[in-house]
Motif scaffolding. Structure first.
Motif, mmCIF file in Angstrom:
data_model
loop_
_atom_site.group_PDB
_atom_site.id
_atom_site.type_symbol
_atom_site.label_atom_id
_atom_site.label_comp_id
_atom_site.label_asym_id
_atom_site.label_seq_id
_atom_site.Cartn_x
_atom_site.Cartn_y
_atom_site.Cartn_z
ATOM 1 N N LEU A 163 35.467 13.624 36.469
ATOM 2 C CA LEU A 163 34.293 13.424 37.315
ATOM 3 C C LEU A 163 34.728 13.245 38.763
ATOM 4 O O LEU A 163 35.574 12.398 39.069
ATOM 5 N N LYS A 164 34.141 14.034 39.648
ATOM 6 C CA LYS A 164 34.382 13.853 41.076
ATOM 7 C C LYS A 164 33.507 12.704 41.583
ATOM 8 O O LYS A 164 32.334 12.598 41.209
ATOM 9 N N PHE A 181 25.787 14.800 35.840
ATOM 10 C CA PHE A 181 26.164 15.083 37.234
ATOM 11 C C PHE A 181 27.604 15.573 37.364
ATOM 12 O O PHE A 181 28.477 15.188 36.608
ATOM 13 N N ASP A 182 27.792 16.416 38.374
ATOM 14 C CA ASP A 182 29.126 16.928 38.716
ATOM 15 C C ASP A 182 29.864 15.965 39.636
ATOM 16 O O ASP A 182 31.089 15.890 39.612
ATOM 17 N N VAL A 183 29.095 15.266 40.485
ATOM 18 C CA VAL A 183 29.662 14.333 41.463
ATOM 19 C C VAL A 183 28.789 13.082 41.503
ATOM 20 O O VAL A 183 27.564 13.180 41.542
ATOM 21 N N LYS A 187 35.754 14.541 30.127
ATOM 22 C CA LYS A 187 35.334 15.183 31.368
ATOM 23 C C LYS A 187 36.003 14.519 32.560
ATOM 24 O O LYS A 187 36.178 13.300 32.579
ATOM 25 N N GLU A 241 25.166 22.724 41.253
ATOM 26 C CA GLU A 241 26.035 21.557 41.428
ATOM 27 C C GLU A 241 25.138 20.358 41.721
ATOM 28 O O GLU A 241 24.361 20.369 42.678
ATOM 29 N N TRP A 242 25.262 19.334 40.880
ATOM 30 C CA TRP A 242 24.364 18.187 40.955
ATOM 31 C C TRP A 242 25.126 16.929 41.362
ATOM 32 O O TRP A 242 26.120 16.565 40.736
ATOM 33 N N HIS A 243 24.619 16.279 42.418
ATOM 34 C CA HIS A 243 25.229 15.055 42.925
ATOM 35 C C HIS A 243 24.290 13.881 42.681
ATOM 36 O O HIS A 243 23.085 13.964 42.970
#
Length: 199
Positions: free
Chosen positions: A90-91, A64-66, A88, A45-47
């Motif tokens: 996106l958080k 990125f995930d977040v 997608k 998980e990449w922020h």
């Protein structure tokens, strides 16, 4: 949760953490991340935690995930557009400048409600909470009021909107115990894991 901030750390160093079971990583430069992330195993998980220019939004959505550093409407709108194009969701976290420092990114605390309302209405962006980089204090205890302020802003947003905002990303190697005591859900740890940065 511990976010391993891997700025200037090559993928080889991150793989040591990976081998120990760690899967949560933070980067603050898109150009560094786009080289490093493909060298890592899938499933992390990449922020993104740095200041983000709108012209880097497309790559941020890709890698990125977040994105923790959404601090202005212009950036949110660009992320929404790029996420829509990529199909997608996106958080995001909203970055708040709790110390009022001119040199730091982040929305003004008094603008948090209007920024949240605008970003929360964007269908491809999921606001998960808030992030802050408070002023550095030699004594970590002196950072407590800033951490508390971010939590209070989050609590107000939850109460006024009915939205769940579980994430508070605050605290780094120097002051994370105080941040946790004030409600941090994510602490961004670099130096304590990897040692001092070069230069």
């Amino acid at each position: 949760r511990l976010l391993a901030v891997s700025k200037e750390m090559p993928a080889g160093g991150l793989r040591i953490l990976w081998g120990l079971g760690h899967r949560l990583f933070g980067e603050n430069r898109v150009q560094e991340a786009r080289v490093k992330i493909p060298e890592m195993p899938a499933g992390g998980e990449w922020h993104f935690i740095g200041g983000l220019q709108t012209n880097k939004a497309k790559e941020a959505v890709e890698w990125f995930d977040v994105v923790e550093s959404v601090d202005r409407l212009e950036l949110a709108a660009e992320l929404q557009k790029r996420a829509e194009a990529a199909g997608k969701n996106l958080k995001v976290l909203l970055e708040i400048n709790v110390g009022g420092e001119a040199a730091k990114h982040g929305a003004k605390p008094e603008d948090a409600v209007s920024l949240f309302q605008a970003v929360n209405a964007m269908p491809r962006l999921e606001v998960r909470g808030l992030m802050a980089i408070p002023p550095f204090r030699e004594k970590p205890e002196e950072a407590r009021p800033f951490f508390r302020k971010l939590r209070e802003i989050r609590d107000h947003l939850e109460q006024s909107s009915g939205a769940a905002l579980p994430e508070l990303s605050m605290g780094m190697s120097h002051d994370f115990p105080v941040a946790i005591a004030e409600g941090a859900s994510l602490v961004r740890i670099g130096t304590a894991l990897f040692g001092p940065r070069a230069g």
